[in-house]
Design a protein around this motif. Structure first.
Motif, PDB file in Angstrom:
ATOM      1  N   THR A 177       0.834  -1.206   0.000  1.00 31.07           N
ATOM      2  CA  THR A 177       0.000   0.000   0.000  1.00 31.07           C
ATOM      3  C   THR A 177       0.866   1.252   0.000  1.00 31.07           C
ATOM      4  OG1 THR A 177      -1.788  -1.124   1.186  1.00 31.07           O
ATOM      5  CG2 THR A 177      -1.772   1.281   1.266  1.00 31.07           C
ATOM      6  N   ALA A 178       1.869   1.272   0.877  1.00 28.11           N
ATOM      7  CA  ALA A 178       2.764   2.434   0.936  1.00 28.11           C
ATOM      8  C   ALA A 178       3.535   2.608  -0.364  1.00 28.11           C
ATOM      9  CB  ALA A 178       3.744   2.269   2.110  1.00 28.11           C
ATOM     10  N   LEU A 179       4.008   1.499  -0.925  1.00 26.49           N
ATOM     11  CA  LEU A 179       4.801   1.566  -2.159  1.00 26.49           C
ATOM     12  C   LEU A 179       3.967   2.100  -3.323  1.00 26.49           C
ATOM     13  CD1 LEU A 179       7.420   0.900  -3.703  1.00 26.49           C
ATOM     14  CD2 LEU A 179       6.520  -1.415  -4.032  1.00 26.49           C
ATOM     15  N   THR A 180       2.802   1.506  -3.543  1.00 27.19           N
ATOM     16  CA  THR A 180       1.977   1.924  -4.673  1.00 27.19           C
ATOM     17  C   THR A 180       1.413   3.327  -4.469  1.00 27.19           C
ATOM     18  OG1 THR A 180       0.087   0.763  -3.673  1.00 27.19           O
ATOM     19  CG2 THR A 180       1.341  -0.407  -5.351  1.00 27.19           C
ATOM     20  N   TYR A 181       1.102   3.694  -3.235  1.00 31.86           N
ATOM     21  CA  TYR A 181       0.590   5.047  -2.978  1.00 31.86           C
ATOM     22  C   TYR A 181       1.676   6.079  -3.252  1.00 31.86           C
ATOM     23  CZ  TYR A 181      -1.691   8.985  -0.686  1.00 31.86           C
ATOM     24  OH  TYR A 181      -2.259  10.203  -0.428  1.00 31.86           O
ATOM     25  N   GLY A 182       2.892   5.788  -2.809  1.00 28.95           N
ATOM     26  CA  GLY A 182       3.998   6.718  -3.054  1.00 28.95           C
ATOM     27  C   GLY A 182       4.265   6.901  -4.534  1.00 28.95           C
ATOM     28  N   ILE A 183       4.241   5.794  -5.281  1.00 27.83           N
ATOM     29  CA  ILE A 183       4.461   5.877  -6.724  1.00 27.83           C
ATOM     30  C   ILE A 183       3.311   6.636  -7.393  1.00 27.83           C
ATOM     31  CG2 ILE A 183       4.595   4.510  -8.840  1.00 27.83           C
ATOM     32  CD1 ILE A 183       6.060   2.372  -7.168  1.00 27.83           C
ATOM     33  N   GLY A 184       2.086   6.358  -6.931  1.00 26.89           N
ATOM     34  CA  GLY A 184       0.934   7.025  -7.511  1.00 26.89           C
ATOM     35  C   GLY A 184       0.928   8.526  -7.274  1.00 26.89           C
ATOM     36  N   GLN A 185       1.513   8.980  -6.147  1.00 29.11           N
ATOM     37  CA  GLN A 185       1.543  10.405  -5.820  1.00 29.11           C
ATOM     38  C   GLN A 185       2.837  11.083  -6.267  1.00 29.11           C
ATOM     39  OE1 GLN A 185      -1.052  12.088  -4.490  1.00 29.11           O
ATOM     40  NE2 GLN A 185      -2.195  10.177  -4.615  1.00 29.11           N
ATOM     41  N   GLY A 186       3.752  10.287  -6.841  1.00 30.75           N
ATOM     42  CA  GLY A 186       5.069  10.835  -7.179  1.00 30.75           C
ATOM     43  C   GLY A 186       5.021  12.027  -8.108  1.00 30.75           C
ATOM     44  N   THR A 187       4.108  11.986  -9.091  1.00 29.62           N
ATOM     45  CA  THR A 187       4.022  13.097 -10.043  1.00 29.62           C
ATOM     46  C   THR A 187       3.595  14.383  -9.356  1.00 29.62           C
ATOM     47  OG1 THR A 187       3.467  11.539 -11.801  1.00 29.62           O
ATOM     48  CG2 THR A 187       2.990  13.862 -12.201  1.00 29.62           C
ATOM     49  N   ASP A 188       2.635  14.285  -8.436  1.00 26.92           N
ATOM     50  CA  ASP A 188       2.132  15.484  -7.742  1.00 26.92           C
ATOM     51  C   ASP A 188       3.075  15.953  -6.642  1.00 26.92           C
ATOM     52  OD1 ASP A 188      -0.153  15.515  -9.321  1.00 26.92           O
ATOM     53  OD2 ASP A 188      -1.257  14.218  -7.948  1.00 26.92           O
ATOM     54  N   TRP A 189       3.622  15.021  -5.880  1.00 24.79           N
ATOM     55  CA  TRP A 189       4.480  15.382  -4.753  1.00 24.79           C
ATOM     56  C   TRP A 189       5.901  15.730  -5.190  1.00 24.79           C
ATOM     57  CZ3 TRP A 189       3.175  10.866  -0.837  1.00 24.79           C
ATOM     58  CH2 TRP A 189       1.859  11.040  -0.375  1.00 24.79           C
ATOM     59  N   GLY A 190       6.329  15.164  -6.319  1.00 27.13           N
ATOM     60  CA  GLY A 190       7.729  15.247  -6.721  1.00 27.13           C
ATOM     61  C   GLY A 190       8.431  13.950  -6.377  1.00 27.13           C
ATOM     62  N   THR A 218      11.429  13.230  -5.701  1.00 24.92           N
ATOM     63  CA  THR A 218      12.464  13.266  -4.655  1.00 24.92           C
ATOM     64  C   THR A 218      11.939  13.905  -3.370  1.00 24.92           C
ATOM     65  OG1 THR A 218      13.290  15.386  -5.520  1.00 24.92           O
ATOM     66  CG2 THR A 218      14.331  13.364  -6.346  1.00 24.92           C
ATOM     67  N   SER A 219      10.636  14.092  -3.277  1.00 28.77           N
ATOM     68  CA  SER A 219      10.059  14.693  -2.071  1.00 28.77           C
ATOM     69  C   SER A 219      10.116  13.709  -0.911  1.00 28.77           C
ATOM     70  CB  SER A 219       8.618  15.115  -2.324  1.00 28.77           C
ATOM     71  OG  SER A 219       7.788  13.971  -2.501  1.00 28.77           O
ATOM     72  N   ALA A 220      10.034  14.247   0.292  1.00 29.83           N
ATOM     73  CA  ALA A 220      10.091  13.405   1.488  1.00 29.83           C
ATOM     74  C   ALA A 220       8.923  12.426   1.528  1.00 29.83           C
ATOM     75  CB  ALA A 220      10.091  14.290   2.733  1.00 29.83           C
ATOM     76  N   GLY A 221       7.741  12.894   1.112  1.00 27.16           N
ATOM     77  CA  GLY A 221       6.578  12.020   1.131  1.00 27.16           C
ATOM     78  C   GLY A 221       6.725  10.834   0.198  1.00 27.16           C
ATOM     79  N   THR A 222       7.170  11.088  -1.045  1.00 26.92           N
ATOM     80  CA  THR A 222       7.341  10.008  -2.015  1.00 26.92           C
ATOM     81  C   THR A 222       8.415   9.029  -1.561  1.00 26.92           C
ATOM     82  OG1 THR A 222       6.671  11.465  -3.829  1.00 26.92           O
ATOM     83  CG2 THR A 222       7.866   9.462  -4.416  1.00 26.92           C
ATOM     84  N   LEU A 223       9.573   9.560  -1.193  1.00 21.17           N
ATOM     85  CA  LEU A 223      10.670   8.683  -0.763  1.00 21.17           C
ATOM     86  C   LEU A 223      10.304   7.914   0.498  1.00 21.17           C
ATOM     87  CD1 LEU A 223      13.754  11.003  -1.417  1.00 21.17           C
ATOM     88  CD2 LEU A 223      12.987   9.060  -2.785  1.00 21.17           C
ATOM     89  N   GLY A 224       9.589   8.578   1.417  1.00 22.03           N
ATOM     90  CA  GLY A 224       9.192   7.900   2.653  1.00 22.03           C
ATOM     91  C   GLY A 224       8.276   6.729   2.381  1.00 22.03           C
ATOM     92  N   CYS A 225       7.299   6.929   1.494  1.00 17.99           N
ATOM     93  CA  CYS A 225       6.369   5.842   1.166  1.00 17.99           C
ATOM     94  C   CYS A 225       7.087   4.699   0.448  1.00 17.99           C
ATOM     95  CB  CYS A 225       5.236   6.372   0.296  1.00 17.99           C
ATOM     96  SG  CYS A 225       4.004   7.361   1.169  1.00 17.99           S
ATOM     97  N   VAL A 226       7.923   5.045  -0.533  1.00 13.39           N
ATOM     98  CA  VAL A 226       8.592   4.014  -1.327  1.00 13.39           C
ATOM     99  C   VAL A 226       9.591   3.237  -0.468  1.00 13.39           C
ATOM    100  CG1 VAL A 226      10.164   3.610  -3.249  1.00 13.39           C
ATOM    101  CG2 VAL A 226       8.272   5.216  -3.511  1.00 13.39           C
ATOM    102  N   ILE A 227      10.445   3.950   0.268  1.00 12.95           N
ATOM    103  CA  ILE A 227      11.449   3.267   1.092  1.00 12.95           C
ATOM    104  C   ILE A 227      10.777   2.491   2.218  1.00 12.95           C
ATOM    105  CG2 ILE A 227      13.395   3.630   2.661  1.00 12.95           C
ATOM    106  CD1 ILE A 227      14.153   6.055   0.939  1.00 12.95           C
ATOM    107  N   GLY A 228       9.775   3.100   2.857  1.00  9.48           N
ATOM    108  CA  GLY A 228       9.058   2.400   3.924  1.00  9.48           C
ATOM    109  C   GLY A 228       8.356   1.158   3.407  1.00  9.48           C
ATOM    110  N   GLY A 229       7.750   1.268   2.215  1.00 20.08           N
ATOM    111  CA  GLY A 229       7.077   0.114   1.636  1.00 20.08           C
ATOM    112  C   GLY A 229       8.036  -1.008   1.308  1.00 20.08           C
ATOM    113  N   LEU A 230       9.186  -0.665   0.725  1.00 19.65           N
ATOM    114  CA  LEU A 230      10.187  -1.682   0.405  1.00 19.65           C
ATOM    115  C   LEU A 230      10.735  -2.343   1.660  1.00 19.65           C
ATOM    116  CD1 LEU A 230      12.140   0.137  -2.465  1.00 19.65           C
ATOM    117  CD2 LEU A 230      10.563  -1.794  -2.691  1.00 19.65           C
ATOM    118  N   ALA A 231      10.927  -1.552   2.722  1.00 18.91           N
ATOM    119  CA  ALA A 231      11.421  -2.107   3.989  1.00 18.91           C
ATOM    120  C   ALA A 231      10.414  -3.095   4.573  1.00 18.91           C
ATOM    121  CB  ALA A 231      11.701  -0.977   4.972  1.00 18.91           C
ATOM    122  N   ALA A 232       9.120  -2.746   4.520  1.00 16.52           N
ATOM    123  CA  ALA A 232       8.095  -3.643   5.040  1.00 16.52           C
ATOM    124  C   ALA A 232       8.038  -4.935   4.237  1.00 16.52           C
ATOM    125  CB  ALA A 232       6.733  -2.937   5.019  1.00 16.52           C
TER     126      ALA A 232
END
Length: 302
Positions: A40-53, A55-69
């Motif tokens: 959920t975190a991984l796909t949500y971060g990727i889905g919001q990447g265009t809007d958030w940027g 390299t934004s903290a939100g995108t990287l946090g979701c992607v890295i957190g999702g991969l860690a989980a």
């Protein structure tokens, strides 16, 4: 809501029950939370990447957190007595090749439907938008032949799968869908072009959608079908999210923003169709890796 309610009634009254039960099975709640939360975190971060940027903290946090989980999930599956997913099963060639091929083809087909929707419904504005400006009703009418073809070809494929190698409809359907996408990239300006080339694409789509679950049923034992199918459709969903996001990125590269609204030019639509064709073709090539699977008779006997 209406479609889901009808589907529920059909399941309750017409789909036969599964007779196999494992009385010793227990739910792996930790694994389920790690896998579900991570994806959920991984796909949500990727889905919001265009809007958030990206390299934004939100995108990287979701992607890295999702991969860690997900990494913790893999570790947990090796240590728990009754894991949610048997990793040894996923390591078998029959299983991982089916998952790879169906995730790529299915994810591409489900994730790129937005191209045609945006093309027919967005307005035609010189130098801003190269949409066709159809009403929703007009778009639905010209899309009806393709919808009927998907149903008919899907049903026919299901019948034929009792007698033919399940890999054949996947590969043939992938090639037809690829050709359909390429044709739509070149010819998408009139009702006739949309109907004819949409129909070609629909033939491949129907074949692939029909064979996706059958391939997995023939790749695993009866006891493994539920878990294997769950993993298969979960990864199809992940690829669908990735493909959808990348499709929007590709469209926007040749688009314009007018009064806060993103519009798309013809080259963007063409590139998006090329991307869809390439992704489906990769899945088709992956289908060539699938070894011979169980015949239909063995599956039904199990």
């Amino acid at each position: 809501v209406a479609a889901t309610a009808i589907g529920l009634l059909l399941i309750l009254f017409f789909v036969p029950k599964t007779h196999y039960r494992d009385p010793s099975a227990r739910m792996d709640w930790i694994g389920g939370l790690l896998l579900g939360g991570g994806l959920t975190a991984l796909t949500y971060g990727i889905g919001q990447g265009t809007d958030w940027g990206w390299t934004s903290a939100g995108t990287l946090g979701c992607v890295i957190g999702g991969l860690a989980a997900i990494a913790l999930f893999v570790v947990s599956q090796k240590r728990i007595a009754q894991p949610l997913v048997h990793l040894a099963m996923l390591g078998r060639r029959k299983v991982w090749t089916v998952i790879l091929a169906t995730a790529l083809t299915g994810g591409a087909l489900f994730g790129t439907g937005i191209i045609s929707s945006l093309l027919v419904l967005y307005p035609a504005i010189p130098t801003i938008s190269d949409g066709l400006g159809m009403t929703a009703t007009h778009a639905a009418v010209i899309g009806l032949p393709a919808s009927i073809l998907i149903l008919a070809v899907g049903f026919g494929t299901g019948v034929l799968l009792r007698k033919v190698d399940a890999r054949l409809p996947l590969i043939l359907g992938g090639l037809i869908s690829t050709a359909g996408y390429l044709a739509q990239a070149a010819y998408h300006y009139t009702d006739a072009e949309l109907i004819w080339w949409g129909a070609l694409f629909a033939i491949g789509f129907g074949m692939i959608v029909a064979v996706i679950p059958i391939l997995m049923m023939r790749a695993v034992s009866a006891e493994e079908q539920a878990i294997a199918s769950g993993v298969q459709w979960m990864l199809i969903g992940v690829v669908t999210t990735l493909v959808t996001t990348l499709t929007y990125v590709i469209l926007a590269r040749d688009g314009k923003v007018l009064e806060g609204t993103q519009f798309y030019l013809d080259q963007g639509y063409k590139n998006a169709f090329y991307f869809a064709a390439g992704t489906v073709f990769l899945g088709t090539l992956a289908g060539l890796l699938i070894p011979r699977l169980k015949p239909a008779g063995d599956v039904e006997a199990a």
